[in-house]
Design an enzyme around this catalytic site. Structure first.
Site, short mmCIF file in Angstrom:
data_model
loop_
_atom_site.label_atom_id
_atom_site.label_comp_id
_atom_site.label_asym_id
_atom_site.label_seq_id
_atom_site.Cartn_x
_atom_site.Cartn_y
_atom_site.Cartn_z
N ASP A 36 0.86 -1.19 0.00
CA ASP A 36 0.00 0.00 0.00
C ASP A 36 0.89 1.23 0.00
OD1 ASP A 36 0.81 0.38 2.69
OD2 ASP A 36 -0.65 -1.15 3.25
N LYS A 58 -5.65 2.72 -1.10
CA LYS A 58 -6.75 3.53 -1.61
C LYS A 58 -6.52 3.92 -3.07
CE LYS A 58 -9.47 7.03 0.59
NZ LYS A 58 -9.66 7.77 1.80
N MET A 173 -1.27 8.15 14.47
CA MET A 173 -2.65 8.30 13.99
C MET A 173 -3.45 9.28 14.85
SD MET A 173 -3.44 4.31 13.05
CE MET A 173 -2.86 3.61 14.58
N1 SAH Z 1 3.30 0.16 11.30
C1 SAH Z 1 3.52 1.58 11.18
C2 SAH Z 1 2.39 2.39 11.80
C3 SAH Z 1 1.09 2.22 11.09
S1 SAH Z 1 -0.14 3.26 11.72
C4 SAH Z 1 4.86 1.93 11.79
O1 SAH Z 1 5.47 1.12 12.49
O2 SAH Z 1 5.33 3.05 11.55
C5 SAH Z 1 -0.02 4.64 10.63
C6 SAH Z 1 0.51 5.86 11.38
O3 SAH Z 1 1.91 5.81 11.45
C7 SAH Z 1 0.22 7.18 10.73
O4 SAH Z 1 -1.07 7.65 11.00
C8 SAH Z 1 1.26 8.06 11.37
O5 SAH Z 1 0.92 8.42 12.68
C9 SAH Z 1 2.43 7.11 11.45
N2 SAH Z 1 3.34 7.22 10.30
C10 SAH Z 1 3.74 6.24 9.49
N3 SAH Z 1 4.64 6.70 8.60
C11 SAH Z 1 4.82 8.01 8.88
C12 SAH Z 1 5.63 9.04 8.34
N4 SAH Z 1 6.45 8.82 7.32
N5 SAH Z 1 5.56 10.27 8.89
C13 SAH Z 1 4.75 10.53 9.91
N6 SAH Z 1 3.95 9.60 10.46
C14 SAH Z 1 3.99 8.36 9.96
#
Ligand code: SAH
Length: 516
Positions: A36, A58, A173
């Site tokens: 994704d 999406k 999030m």
């Molecule tokens: N598994 C992922 C998290 C998934 S939940 C991890 O370990 O990073 C998705 C959330 O991760 C987003 O809403 C945001 O809060 C954060 N996120 C993921 N990538 C990001 C990025 N490049 N910059 C800022 N927030 C990020």
């Protein structure tokens, strides 16, 4: 049929280099990639060209694929005997629903591996100069989901416990709830003056940070119109940013640069942009290959067979050097058979490529265009001599023409062919239209022609118009002329027509547009 295998892999927070070595190996090996948008599209360049790519995120006409459907998809693909990789943003076990995917795989007796990734919870603060722990400021941190409506948030988060449990609090999030989150933290005992940072799109060109305190962060986020995805960091470690911020200080930070060169030649340009803090987006529109027609092969064999007849061997590109030696090898010819010849190399990189084969060029033209070569040749080359020109099929005609006019017997051989390649890239047209590519680099006329052609192939009706909203950088005047003839507005042409010159010009232009 044997069952396949599924790798559940963390792709890292965005910068495609932040995947693990093990994750990359799985990616290179897989038959099918299920991905994704959080798992950066550039990572797909590492997949096998014939690998199937399934996008489950999406689309304009579709919501993200439901989690149950993704779980089922992974099982079905593995039951067909395929090696499958499920690429997920950050780490797959941090709010990544990997548990549900693994559960169904396990129930169906399918072998899987969970390959951890660098979670945004730690990496995104780090890219903003905020370490989540600090010897004096925070000895622990929590990672908390903010993704629930406020009443549900109260069910899943015990504010009375969470608020003061660790020195640093990291919310994922949570952008839309930042006001509510701050309120709860103050209510449960954090000082309203506690520093807070939100980092949007960390590790990518769009990285943007808003800093405030629990009492004013909601207003600041609204004023800055900061949108998800972002990581929220609460605690004294946020102040470290004042001294530790690093990537934002690099000259090309914030720039996503499209590189159109053949993958095999692009590495130098990519590495330099990367080093200066820019984000590269590779879209190689050219590939070089050995000529295949009997006629071309015979011409090469004949020309090389007369190695001892030449007074000059003139090489005009790194590719020319590489393919020239490739042919010597194929034809079983020892380089020492060119014992009468002097070597000319146009441009420092060509000379370097020659030097790496043990040959120091006798002649290094001052200018990097073919015309320059002739000026410096004037005194050294005389009528009646003979010259071999190993080059690509698209090489310009200036040099052989003028050599012939000077009475030099000139033998041109096309040691490689240039063909158009167009990577399958779902994203590029959209990214171009949305202003997510900030600079386009062209390093030859054929990169210009081929990019326009490739974009038409991807459904862009008027590619020149789309590209004209973006800074266009050309390596030299010949390339710029082609760009302009094709309706492009060129804003960057370096003084020196080399990769280094091009990169310097990008930095200079960035300085000017930032008003520094
Ligand atoms: N598994 C992922 C998290 C998934 S939940 C991890 O370990 O990073 C998705 C959330 O991760 C987003 O809403 C945001 O809060 C954060 N996120 C993921 N990538 C990001 C990025 N490049 N910059 C800022 N927030 C990020």
């Amino acid at each position: 049929m044997d069952k396949g295998k599924v790798y559940l892999v963390g792709a890292g927070p965005g910068d495609p280099k932040l995947i693990t070595v093990r994750g990359l190996e799985a990616l290179k090996r897989s038959d099918v990639i299920v991905f994704d948008r959080l798992a950066g599209p550039q990572l797909l360049n590492h997949a096998r060209p014939d690998a199937e790519r399934i996008y489950v995120g999406k689309l304009p006409d579709r919501h993200t694929m439901k989690q149950e459907d993704i779980n089922r998809l992974l099982v079905d693909l593995a039951l067909q005997g395929k090696t499958v990789i499920r690429l997920k943003g950050g780490d797959p076990t941090v709010f990544g629903r990997v548990g549900e995917e693994a559960d169904l795989l396990q129930k169906n007796g399918i072998i899987y591996e969970i390959i951890p990734g660098i979670t945004s919870a730690i990496a995104v603060p780090a890219y903003a100069g905020i370490p989540v722990t600090h010897r004096d400021l925070a000895s622990s941190f929590s990672v908390i989901t903010g993704h629930e409506s406020p009443d549900k948030l109260d069910h899943s988060i015990y504010w009375d416990k969470v608020t003061n449990a660790t020195g640093t609090l990291v919310f994922l999030m949570g952008v839309a709830k930042i006001g509510y989150i701050s309120e709860q933290l103050i209510k449960h005992g954090r000082s309203p003056e506690t520093p807070v940072a939100l980092v949007q799109w960390g590790t990518r060109a769009e990285q943007r940070t808003v800093v405030g305190t629990l009492s004013d962060i909601d207003d600041k986020v609204k004023a800055a119109n900061l949108k998800p995805p972002a990581v929220i960091i609460v605690g004294d470690v946020v102040r470290q940013r004042d001294t530790l911020s690093w990537i934002e200080k690099k000259p090309l930070f914030g720039q996503r640069v499209l590189v159109t060169r053949a993958r095999s030649q692009a590495s130098e340009l990519l590495a330099k942009i990367d080093d200066l803090g820019g984000e590269t987006y590779e879209f190689p529109v050219i590939e070089t290959r050995l000529p295949t027609s009997d006629e071309s092969i015979r011409a090469i064999e004949d020309a090389l067979g007369q190695a001892d007849a030449y007074d000059w061997v003139m090489l005009t590109s790194v590719n020319g050097v590489e393919y020239f030696f490739n042919w010597l090898d194929r034809c079983g010819i020892d380089i020492r058979r060119f014992h009468r010849a002097k070597f000319a190399a146009v441009g420092p990189k060509t000379a370097e490529a020659l030097a790496s084969r043990g040959i120091r060029a006798d002649l290094l033209p001052e200018s990097f265009r073919a015309e320059g070569l002739l000026d410096s040749l004037d005194s050294q080359i005389t009528a009646g001599q003979s010259a071999l020109l190993p080059r690509g099929d698209l090489a310009r005609e200036t040099l052989p023409k003028e050599l012939k006019e000077r009475g030099v017997r000139t033998v041109e051989i096309d040691v490689y062919e240039t063909a158009m390649s167009a990577p399958r890239d779902l994203w590029l047209p959209e990214m171009l239209a949305n202003g997510e590519i900030h600079v386009i680099t062209f390093t030859s006329s054929s990169t210009v022609i081929n990019l326009l052609e490739a974009l038409r192939g991807l459904g862009v009706n008027n590619p020149a118009e789309t590209l004209n909203h973006i800074e266009i950088a050309c390596i030299g005047p010949v390339t710029a002329k082609t760009a302009e003839e094709n309706g492009l507005r060129v804003s960057i042409v370096p003084e020196k027509y080399t990769i280094d010159g091009l990169v310097e010009a990008l930095v200079e232009r960035r300085r000017v547009t930032k008003g520094e």
